[in-house]
Design an enzyme around this catalytic site. Structure first.
Site, PDB file in Angstrom:
ATOM      1  CB  CYS A   1      -0.942   0.001   1.207  1.00 27.18           C
ATOM      2  SG  CYS A   1      -2.379  -1.091   1.035  1.00 27.18           S
TER       3      CYS A   1
ATOM      4  CG  HIS B   1      -4.731  -4.244   2.062  1.00 30.44           C
ATOM      5  ND1 HIS B   1      -3.357  -4.314   2.094  1.00 30.44           N
ATOM      6  CD2 HIS B   1      -5.177  -5.216   2.900  1.00 30.44           C
ATOM      7  CE1 HIS B   1      -2.985  -5.265   2.925  1.00 30.44           C
ATOM      8  NE2 HIS B   1      -4.071  -5.834   3.441  1.00 30.44           N
TER       9      HIS B   1
ATOM     10  N   GLY C   1       5.057 -19.512   1.190  1.00 28.68           N
ATOM     11  CA  GLY C   1       6.096 -18.558   0.817  1.00 28.68           C
ATOM     12  C   GLY C   1       5.644 -17.115   0.746  1.00 28.68           C
TER      13      GLY C   1
ATOM     14  CG  HIS D   1      -1.247  -5.346  -1.021  1.00 27.51           C
ATOM     15  ND1 HIS D   1      -1.661  -4.065  -0.674  1.00 27.51           N
ATOM     16  CD2 HIS D   1      -1.636  -5.535  -2.296  1.00 27.51           C
ATOM     17  CE1 HIS D   1      -2.300  -3.514  -1.706  1.00 27.51           C
ATOM     18  NE2 HIS D   1      -2.281  -4.390  -2.717  1.00 27.51           N
TER      19      HIS D   1
ATOM     20  CG  HIS E   1       2.437 -10.254  -4.074  1.00 24.09           C
ATOM     21  ND1 HIS E   1       2.102 -10.225  -2.741  1.00 24.09           N
ATOM     22  CD2 HIS E   1       3.457 -11.136  -4.187  1.00 24.09           C
ATOM     23  CE1 HIS E   1       2.896 -11.050  -2.073  1.00 24.09           C
ATOM     24  NE2 HIS E   1       3.722 -11.620  -2.929  1.00 24.09           N
TER      25      HIS E   1
END
Ligand code: AMP
Ligand code: ZN
Length: 113
Positions: free
Chosen positions: A7, A46, A92, A97, A99
């Site tokens: 963010c 988010h 992992g 957030h 991705h």
């Protein structure tokens, strides 16, 4: 999510090597690349991790895949590429957030470890 690293990157509070941005997504180079092309594609909204995707927020995920397909053409990744999302620490995930790693530019072994 004030203390979320990604963010802060979206807001420009932490520098990043931006590749693409629109109203919904932000794309930047991974700081520790594991392939010649290693981009991170993230929603501006988010969402912590993949298991928080719902009918209400999945539109941005569809958009992310459209952006990835376009970037793959623009970056000429015709030899192939991989998209990876790690969900949870044991898979992992280190930044919470959501991705999408876009990896290309070398042979990518499968199955991944
Ligand atoms: P994951 O381990 O799947 O959560 O992926 C997080 C990724 O974020 C890792 O590949 C890191 O190298 C990358 N990363 C962490 N901090 C930064 C940053 N400041 N700028 C760019 N990439 C980062
Ligand atoms: Zn965040």
């Amino acid at each position: 999510m004030n203390d979320c690293l990604f963010c802060k990157i979206i807001k420009g509070e932490i520098p990043s090597d931006k590749v693409y941005e629109d109203e919904l997504v932000y794309v930047f180079k991974d700081i520790n690349p594991t392939a010649p092309v290693h981009l991170l594609v993230i929603p501006k909204q988010h969402i912590s991790k993949l298991d928080e995707v719902t009918a209400e927020n999945s539109g941005v995920i569809a958009h992310i895949y459209e952006v990835i397909a376009r970037l793959a053409k623009e970056l000429d990744l015709k030899d192939g590429f991989r998209v990876v999302t790690n969900c949870g620490e044991s898979a992992g995930q280190s930044v919470f957030h959501i991705h999408f790693h876009l990896l290309a530019g070398r042979p990518l072994l499968w199955p991944a470890g």
